[in-house]
Scaffold this active site. Sequence first.
Site, short mmCIF file in Angstrom:
data_model
loop_
_atom_site.label_atom_id
_atom_site.label_comp_id
_atom_site.label_asym_id
_atom_site.label_seq_id
_atom_site.Cartn_x
_atom_site.Cartn_y
_atom_site.Cartn_z
N ARG A 19 6.52 -6.10 3.33
CA ARG A 19 5.22 -6.60 2.90
C ARG A 19 5.19 -6.45 1.39
NH1 ARG A 19 -0.85 -4.97 4.95
NH2 ARG A 19 -0.36 -2.89 4.14
N HIS B 208 0.80 -1.22 0.00
CA HIS B 208 0.00 0.00 0.00
C HIS B 208 0.83 1.28 0.00
CE1 HIS B 208 -3.84 -2.00 0.38
NE2 HIS B 208 -3.42 -2.69 1.42
#
Length: 263
Positions: free
Chosen positions: A75, A50
Amino acid sequence: MREDLLNRTVSEKLRAGRPVCAAWAQLGSNVSAEIFAEAGFDALIIDMEHGPWDMQNTLAAMQACKGTGCAPFVRVPWNDMVWCKRALDLGAAGVHVPYVSTREEAERAVRFCKYPTAGGVRGIAGSQRAVRYGLRKAEYYAGADRDIIVMVAIESPEGVANIAEIAAVEGVDGIFIGPSDLSTTMGHLADPSQPDVQEAIAKIEREAKAQGKFLGTIAPDWAGAKKLYDKGYSLVYFMSDTTTLSAAAHSAVEAFRQDCAED
């Protein structure tokens, strides 16, 4: 004395179920990454799913952690062989794989992070940062499959239904619970407080612990994180270079307006 290529202290603590403190790096900034590392966080999670990270600033964030004892985790954007390989070649000490919902997806995540000699499909290279640009290849190859943390995220009802099988996969070290995604996929937009979501989270917790996997998740602050550590979580992300800064900034401006508002 040269620094270890991978932070075994953090990986050993996690596999032993001991608490490790972590922060989100979501700004795409090596400076905020350095601040967290210098502050003493055990792990920094570079959020390529993100956050606005590319490979170059991810490299810079990892360099910012060097020498501090802070282990850089990534991530990755998706459960993808190329993304896992590139993160690991930069020197990631752990990989957080989002949205794993089946045993087969968990098995793929493990294979993406392991060399073929350990049953994986990770490509090998002798020139990248992880091996110190060719200077410490043998050392890295000997320890990578042992030391790198593989953590998969449960973020869907399907993942909850399959959690026993997912947690049983050899090579999966930890189970991450993504409360906002999980609640949203269960029909409650970013609201994990709903009873059925809490029931699902409790099921994940039970199955992960039964299989000897460490638990990870997020918390908005230390007070929230403390409750999770007391429940047996080992890895809680409880600060972020975006939301923590924005909350502090908003609070400061509100205090100013309240105390210095014009009549």
